[in-house]
Design a protein around this motif. Structure first.
Motif, short mmCIF file in Angstrom:
data_model
loop_
_atom_site.label_atom_id
_atom_site.label_comp_id
_atom_site.label_asym_id
_atom_site.label_seq_id
_atom_site.Cartn_x
_atom_site.Cartn_y
_atom_site.Cartn_z
N GLY A 345 0.89 -1.38 0.30
CA GLY A 345 0.46 -0.07 -0.41
C GLY A 345 0.40 1.46 0.38
N THR A 346 1.95 1.16 -0.12
CA THR A 346 3.13 2.36 0.18
C THR A 346 3.96 2.01 -1.15
OG1 THR A 346 4.32 1.62 1.50
CG2 THR A 346 2.51 3.64 2.36
N THR A 347 4.21 3.00 -1.85
CA THR A 347 5.13 3.18 -2.61
C THR A 347 7.03 3.41 -1.77
OG1 THR A 347 3.88 4.62 -4.45
CG2 THR A 347 6.87 4.83 -4.56
N VAL A 348 7.87 2.43 -2.54
CA VAL A 348 8.86 2.09 -1.59
C VAL A 348 9.84 2.65 -2.48
CG1 VAL A 348 10.26 0.17 -1.11
CG2 VAL A 348 8.11 0.17 0.14
N LYS A 349 10.90 2.94 -2.11
CA LYS A 349 12.32 4.09 -2.60
C LYS A 349 13.03 3.59 -2.40
CE LYS A 349 9.54 7.90 -4.63
NZ LYS A 349 8.99 9.53 -4.57
N ARG A 350 13.09 2.70 -1.46
CA ARG A 350 15.18 2.86 0.13
C ARG A 350 13.95 1.71 0.49
NH1 ARG A 350 17.41 7.58 2.13
NH2 ARG A 350 17.11 6.34 4.18
N ALA A 351 15.14 0.58 1.01
CA ALA A 351 15.79 -0.85 1.81
C ALA A 351 15.99 -0.59 2.65
CB ALA A 351 15.54 -1.00 0.87
N SER A 352 16.34 -0.83 3.93
CA SER A 352 17.77 -1.16 4.51
C SER A 352 18.67 -2.50 4.31
CB SER A 352 16.97 -2.05 6.47
OG SER A 352 18.36 -1.77 7.08
N LEU A 353 19.62 -2.01 4.66
CA LEU A 353 20.62 -3.35 3.61
C LEU A 353 21.43 -3.38 5.55
CD1 LEU A 353 22.14 -2.19 0.21
CD2 LEU A 353 20.90 -4.53 1.23
N HIS A 354 21.60 -2.90 5.68
CA HIS A 354 21.90 -3.28 7.76
C HIS A 354 23.43 -3.15 8.10
CE1 HIS A 354 17.91 -4.99 8.57
NE2 HIS A 354 18.03 -5.13 7.97
N ASN A 355 24.55 -3.59 7.07
CA ASN A 355 25.67 -3.31 6.96
C ASN A 355 25.99 -4.55 6.55
OD1 ASN A 355 25.15 -6.63 7.93
ND2 ASN A 355 24.97 -6.08 10.02
N ALA A 356 27.92 -4.11 6.20
CA ALA A 356 28.63 -4.89 5.08
C ALA A 356 28.62 -6.08 5.19
CB ALA A 356 29.86 -4.55 5.53
N ASP A 357 28.24 -6.85 6.69
CA ASP A 357 28.45 -8.65 5.98
C ASP A 357 26.34 -8.72 5.22
OD1 ASP A 357 30.79 -8.63 8.04
OD2 ASP A 357 29.49 -8.95 9.85
N GLN A 358 26.29 -7.53 5.59
CA GLN A 358 24.47 -8.91 5.21
C GLN A 358 24.12 -8.21 3.98
OE1 GLN A 358 22.01 -10.10 6.04
NE2 GLN A 358 20.01 -9.66 5.16
N ILE A 359 24.96 -6.88 2.96
CA ILE A 359 25.81 -7.24 1.78
C ILE A 359 26.09 -8.06 1.04
CG2 ILE A 359 26.90 -5.49 -0.12
CD1 ILE A 359 26.38 -3.42 2.05
N GLU A 360 27.43 -8.31 1.57
CA GLU A 360 28.14 -9.49 1.17
C GLU A 360 27.37 -11.31 0.98
OE1 GLU A 360 32.66 -11.81 2.69
OE2 GLU A 360 31.78 -10.18 3.99
N LYS A 361 26.60 -11.20 2.68
CA LYS A 361 25.76 -12.31 2.06
C LYS A 361 24.81 -12.48 0.92
CE LYS A 361 22.53 -14.79 5.75
NZ LYS A 361 21.71 -14.68 6.44
N LEU A 362 24.40 -11.30 0.72
CA LEU A 362 23.22 -11.15 0.44
C LEU A 362 24.07 -11.14 -1.76
CD1 LEU A 362 21.03 -9.01 0.69
CD2 LEU A 362 20.06 -11.24 1.19
N ASP A 363 25.28 -10.93 -1.35
CA ASP A 363 25.94 -10.85 -2.67
C ASP A 363 24.68 -9.61 -3.32
OD1 ASP A 363 27.85 -10.02 -4.35
OD2 ASP A 363 27.37 -11.92 -6.01
N VAL A 364 24.99 -8.58 -3.15
CA VAL A 364 23.70 -7.56 -3.79
C VAL A 364 24.74 -6.85 -4.84
CG1 VAL A 364 23.19 -6.57 -1.74
CG2 VAL A 364 21.99 -6.26 -3.69
N ARG A 365 24.40 -6.51 -5.86
CA ARG A 365 24.85 -5.49 -6.85
C ARG A 365 24.34 -4.60 -7.44
NH1 ARG A 365 29.38 -9.83 -9.47
NH2 ARG A 365 29.75 -10.73 -7.97
#
Length: 664
Positions: A345-365
């Motif tokens: 029900g809301t327009t989302v433009k931003r989301a949390s990535l928490h920390n460096a470990d989370q970025i590495e774990k998800l391998d998000v690019r």
């Protein structure tokens, strides 16, 4: 018939039809007939103001203007609920309950978790006298005039209601009414509202109550609060509330065990879309009020209730970039900037990535299609990557090495996931964040001063720490954007009034890392002044009940800073409360120091909560369950036999209410 009798008869008739239509959903007359009778009453009341009644059915059309919504402290706190997401979570919760209640039989009341705006209604002698939003749970905004326009809220009660009580519920906007409102906005060339929940919440703060009256808001009640209510359980309370005239949804069920609870949950996870309003889960409560009292509360939530949240909605969108935010403690949080997408029900433009470990774990690019969901958290989070759509040119994310605000090299302590900016006193978001924390409701509660104004004061160079607030003048703040003379007066008065805030809240306001409200309360009680706390060693601090090494090290580090000590000296000079007051000291003692009490049963001379306060004021500790560390069980009427058996088995002495009062 004389005029007064005619007015009275019309009021009674319209109140009855209003109840039939909005609460029972069983109208006996047409909308046209109702409107004609209402207009007749309005005409009579206008011609005969001597028969004015603030609770007449005509109040439903609104017309009262509220310029400023008064902040009201809840007489009984409105707690938030702990969340669960699986049967295993609920079973863990049930086991925790069993550890406290022993082998007592426990029943659960299951209710739908309405997605709206929480409200607390106060009734005296059957008349609605006040409506207050939840706010932060401790205090909220009075919105009585607006709530009186909601047709399902009874202005006068019927039956055997208590003399005075509060009832909590949710203001919701039914889906059909929301769709109709939006169609009208589209037809008028206006932007439609985004979702029912936010629209319901925003409606309560409209200044003109006649505008609120035009919105098809509904009020669903779910919880009684107060003393001498004449009911023994949650389910009985719901039944009684219906009899008194409240709109209580019929779906609530009494369940004997977790399996029955899960049956209820599974049914509504499938059938929730058949309801006329939105729900986002199920609330499960221990049914017995006596058992609820036994279980008590944590600092944030009742131990006797749990919210089961339905599986979060998930969407896919593109990760456009990653930015980094610096908090008041210097913690750096990566934030995903997304291609805008509609989620829950809301327009989302931003989301949390928490920390460096989370970025590495998800391998998000950057450029990835990512899965985003909005679970128990307010901020949406990225939970996965659609690797099938990844570009062959996508490169792994390199976490930043320097603070995005001040350029200082970041540090990361061993065993911690977060990166920190160590430039504590020179990094702008940390400076602003500490002051914003200082003025917050649970800390110094400075009325008239909000987060945006703090940021503006820092930007203009008027303040650089929270002690600077006490040097501000009206002449300095008037030129600020959107600051009128009255606002400036309120701000300066709010700062002056904060000097009355007690020491334990001032200690929390200082923003010492890991020192939350509960820890601040314990430290204030133990050391009684900021000077004594400043002299404490790590060993002394760890010796305080429930204070661990991490908290102790943080406290010592705070007072090792000359900068912090200078700020504290300034606060002392301005008259901020940095020690427990003489009145508080007179009311307290150390007579129960080293003793742990478990309170169980119903008491005559003082309430259970008052008993617990007396224990703590006199240096004792309140335990939640009987163990070998328990010194005494204070037993009242209706104490469960399992507790007595456990106390006997462990050799724990059971004392009466009178025996305890003699001790102190």
């Amino acid at each position: 018939m004389d005029i007064q009798k005619e007015i009275s008869a019309l009021r009674q008739e319209l109140t009855k039809h209003n109840y039939n239509y909005y609460v029972l959903d069983a109208p006996e007359i047409t909308d046209y007939e109702f409107d004609m009778k209402l207009k007749a009453l309005q005409k009579l009341e206008a011609e005969h103001p001597e028969y004015n009644d603030p609770n007449s059915p005509t109040i439903r059309v609104g017309g009262m203007i509220t310029k400023n919504f008064k902040t009201i402290k809840h007489s009984i706190r409105m707690y938030s609920l702990d969340n669960s997401y699986s049967k295993e979570d609920l079973e863990d919760w049930e086991r925790r309950i069993a550890r406290v209640l022993g082998d007592e039989t426990v029943e659960f009341t299951c209710e739908l978790k309405y997605d709206g705006a929480s409200i607390s209604l106060t009734y005296k002698n059957g008349i609605l006298v006040r409506a207050v939003t939840r706010g932060d749970g401790v205090q909220g905004d009075e919105v009585t005039n607006n709530v009186k326009t909601i047709r399902s809220v009874p202005l006068k009660l019927q039956g055997d209601y208590p003399d005075e009580f509060e009832i909590r519920g949710e203001i919701v906007l039914p889906l059909e009414g929301f769709a109709k409102m939006n169609q009208e906005r589209v037809n008028a060339g206006e932007v439609p509202y985004m979702n029912p929940r936010n629209t319901a919440s925003g409606s309560l703060k409209l200044q003109d109550s006649s505008e609120v009256a035009k919105r098809p808001l509904d009020c669903l009640l779910y919880s009684l609060a107060g003393t001498n209510l004449g009911v023994e359980s949650q389910f009985e309370g719901l039944q009684k509330a219906k009899e008194w005239g409240f709109k209580v949804p019929q779906q609530a069920r009494l369940c004997k065990n977790t399996d029955q609870v899960m049956d209820f949950i599974n049914y509504w996870e499938v059938h929730r879309h058949e309801l006329p309003y939105e729900i986002d889960g199920i609330v499960i409560k221990v049914n017995s009020f006596h058992q609820q009292d036994e279980l008590g509360y944590t600092a944030k939530a009742p131990r006797w209730a749990m919210a089961y949240k339905f599986k979060a909605e998930q969407v896919s969108t593109v990760l456009k970039s990653i930015s980094y935010q610096v908090g008041r403690t210097g913690a750096v949080t990566p934030v995903a900037n997304l291609e805008p997408v509609l989620l829950a029900g809301t327009t989302v433009k931003r989301a949390s990535l928490h920390n460096a470990d989370q970025i590495e774990k998800l391998d998000v690019r950057i450029g990835d299609y990512v899965y985003v969901e909005k679970g128990g958290e307010i901020i949406p989070k990225i939970v996965g990557v659609d690797l099938s759509r990844r570009s062959e040119h996508a490169m792994p994310v390199e976490y930043i090495q320097n603070c995005p605000e001040c350029g200082t090299p970041l540090i990361r302590n061993a065993g911690e996931a977060q990166h920190y900016c160590p430039n504590i006193y020179g990094c702008n978001p940390q400076i602003t964040g500490r002051i914003q924390h200082f003025i917050s409701r649970n800390a110094m509660n400075i009325e008239g001063l909000g987060a945006e104004t703090v940021a503006l004061l820092v930007k203009q160079g008027l303040i650089s720490n929270y002690a600077d607030l006490y040097q501000l003048t009206k002449e300095q703040v008037i030129p600020l954007e959107r600051m009128a003379e009255k606002s400036a007066d309120n701000l300066i008065q709010g700062i002056e009034k904060s000097k009355e805030i007690p020491f334990e809240r001032v200690l929390f306001a200082l923003g010492i890392r890991y020192v939350g409200q509960t820890v601040a309360k314990k430290l204030a009680k133990e050391f009684k002044s900021i000077d004594a706390l400043a002299q404490a060693t790590i060993d002394t601090l760890v010796g305080v009940d429930e204070i661990g090494a991490r908290i102790a090290e943080s406290v010592v580090e705070f007072f090792d800073s000359n900068y912090n000590n200078q700020i504290i000296e300034r606060l002392k000079g301005y008259g901020v409360q940095l020690e427990i007051s003489a009145e508080q000291l007179e009311e307290s003692s150390e007579i129960l120091k080293g003793l742990t009490f478990v309170v169980s049963g119903v008491f005559e001379k003082v309430s259970r909560n008052e008993l617990k306060e007396l224990i703590e004021k006199n240096g004792g500790k309140v335990g939640s369950s009987i163990s070998s560390k328990t010194s005494y069980v204070v037993a009242g009427d209706k104490m469960g036999p399992s507790k007595k058996n456990k106390a006997d088995a462990l050799g724990v002495k059971i004392i009466t209410e009178d025996m305890f009062l003699d001790m102190i």
